[in-house]
Design a protein around this motif. Sequence first.
Motif, short mmCIF file in Angstrom:
data_model
loop_
_atom_site.label_atom_id
_atom_site.label_comp_id
_atom_site.label_asym_id
_atom_site.label_seq_id
_atom_site.Cartn_x
_atom_site.Cartn_y
_atom_site.Cartn_z
N UNK A 83 0.81 -1.21 0.00
CA UNK A 83 0.00 0.00 0.00
C UNK A 83 0.85 1.27 0.00
N UNK A 84 2.15 1.10 -0.09
CA UNK A 84 3.09 2.21 -0.08
C UNK A 84 3.09 2.91 -1.44
N UNK A 85 2.86 4.21 -1.44
CA UNK A 85 2.81 4.98 -2.67
C UNK A 85 3.60 6.28 -2.49
N UNK A 86 3.72 7.00 -3.61
CA UNK A 86 4.41 8.27 -3.54
C UNK A 86 3.92 9.24 -4.59
N UNK A 87 4.42 10.44 -4.48
CA UNK A 87 4.08 11.54 -5.36
C UNK A 87 5.38 12.23 -5.73
N UNK A 88 5.48 12.68 -6.96
CA UNK A 88 6.69 13.33 -7.45
C UNK A 88 7.02 14.56 -6.60
N UNK A 89 8.19 14.56 -6.02
CA UNK A 89 8.59 15.60 -5.07
C UNK A 89 8.61 16.99 -5.70
N UNK A 90 9.00 17.08 -6.98
CA UNK A 90 9.16 18.38 -7.63
C UNK A 90 8.10 18.63 -8.70
N UNK A 91 6.93 18.04 -8.54
CA UNK A 91 5.82 18.26 -9.46
C UNK A 91 5.50 19.76 -9.49
N UNK A 92 5.65 20.40 -10.67
CA UNK A 92 5.38 21.85 -10.73
C UNK A 92 3.94 22.20 -10.35
N UNK A 93 3.02 21.24 -10.53
CA UNK A 93 1.63 21.48 -10.18
C UNK A 93 1.41 21.65 -8.68
N UNK A 94 2.35 21.18 -7.88
CA UNK A 94 2.23 21.32 -6.43
C UNK A 94 2.76 22.65 -5.93
N UNK A 95 3.73 23.21 -6.64
CA UNK A 95 4.28 24.52 -6.27
C UNK A 95 5.04 24.55 -4.96
N UNK A 96 5.67 23.45 -4.60
CA UNK A 96 6.43 23.41 -3.35
C UNK A 96 7.77 24.11 -3.57
N UNK A 97 8.07 25.07 -2.72
CA UNK A 97 9.34 25.80 -2.80
C UNK A 97 10.39 25.06 -1.96
N UNK A 98 10.93 23.99 -2.52
CA UNK A 98 11.97 23.23 -1.81
C UNK A 98 13.22 24.09 -1.66
N UNK A 99 13.90 23.99 -0.54
CA UNK A 99 15.06 24.84 -0.29
C UNK A 99 16.37 24.26 -0.85
N UNK A 100 16.27 23.53 -1.96
CA UNK A 100 17.44 22.93 -2.59
C UNK A 100 17.19 22.91 -4.10
N UNK A 101 18.22 23.15 -4.87
CA UNK A 101 18.10 23.07 -6.32
C UNK A 101 17.87 21.63 -6.73
N UNK A 102 17.10 21.42 -7.79
CA UNK A 102 16.83 20.05 -8.26
C UNK A 102 18.11 19.27 -8.50
N UNK A 103 19.12 19.92 -9.03
CA UNK A 103 20.38 19.23 -9.33
C UNK A 103 21.16 18.87 -8.08
N UNK A 104 20.87 19.53 -6.95
CA UNK A 104 21.59 19.26 -5.71
C UNK A 104 20.82 18.36 -4.74
N UNK A 105 19.55 18.10 -5.05
CA UNK A 105 18.72 17.29 -4.15
C UNK A 105 19.24 15.85 -4.13
N UNK A 106 19.25 15.26 -2.93
CA UNK A 106 19.68 13.88 -2.74
C UNK A 106 18.42 13.06 -2.53
N UNK A 107 18.13 12.15 -3.49
CA UNK A 107 16.90 11.37 -3.46
C UNK A 107 17.18 9.89 -3.69
N UNK A 108 16.26 9.06 -3.26
CA UNK A 108 16.34 7.63 -3.55
C UNK A 108 15.86 7.40 -4.99
N UNK A 109 16.22 6.27 -5.56
CA UNK A 109 15.71 5.90 -6.89
C UNK A 109 14.19 5.84 -6.88
#
Length: 184
Positions: free
Chosen positions: A142-168
């Motif tokens: 039942x584990x799901x997810x949502x794209x962290x940098x989806x432009x439709x969400x408009x989340x102002x993450x405090x890290x550049x996309x190229x510098x973000x450390x994410x799991x596969x």
Amino acid sequence: MIFERLDIADLLLIKPKRHGDDRGWFSEIFREDAFQREAGSVAFVQHNQSYSKPKGTIRGLHFQTDPFAQGKLVRCPRGRVLDVAVDLRTSSGTYGQHVAVELSADNGHQLWIPAGFAHGFCTLEEDCELAYMVTNYYSPQHDRGLKWNDPGLGIAWPVAETDAVLSDKDLRQPALSELGPVFS
């Protein structure tokens, strides 16, 4: 404890009081009676903790579907994070909107995220730990997810996309528009 209602219904920022002297401080971080007065009848069944070494680590946006949907009470006992909750309740007037708050060891704040939301965070410094109590057991099916940098969400993450450390896994999550209805 101070319970602050946030811009999206049912989300609560909890600010435990700290009683200090020259030795340090003491704080009640959870009181079932006070919590249930504000959040309703909630029972926690599992307590999780995560550690993220690099600054700019993003974990999320995660949720579990019914019948294993989880409410989460999140705090940051070490370091500092930007914690994000995205409303996935299609019947809500705030569907697709999010709230972002800073949780840190210094401020001691906690975020209550009921079932029906995706949750994620970004570390604002190295060596961060998040501790969270959840209302349902982890279920890989039942584990799901949502794209962290989806432009439709408009989340102002405090890290550049190229510098973000994410799991596969987090790099492969769908956008909200691709997700379809998950919670009513």
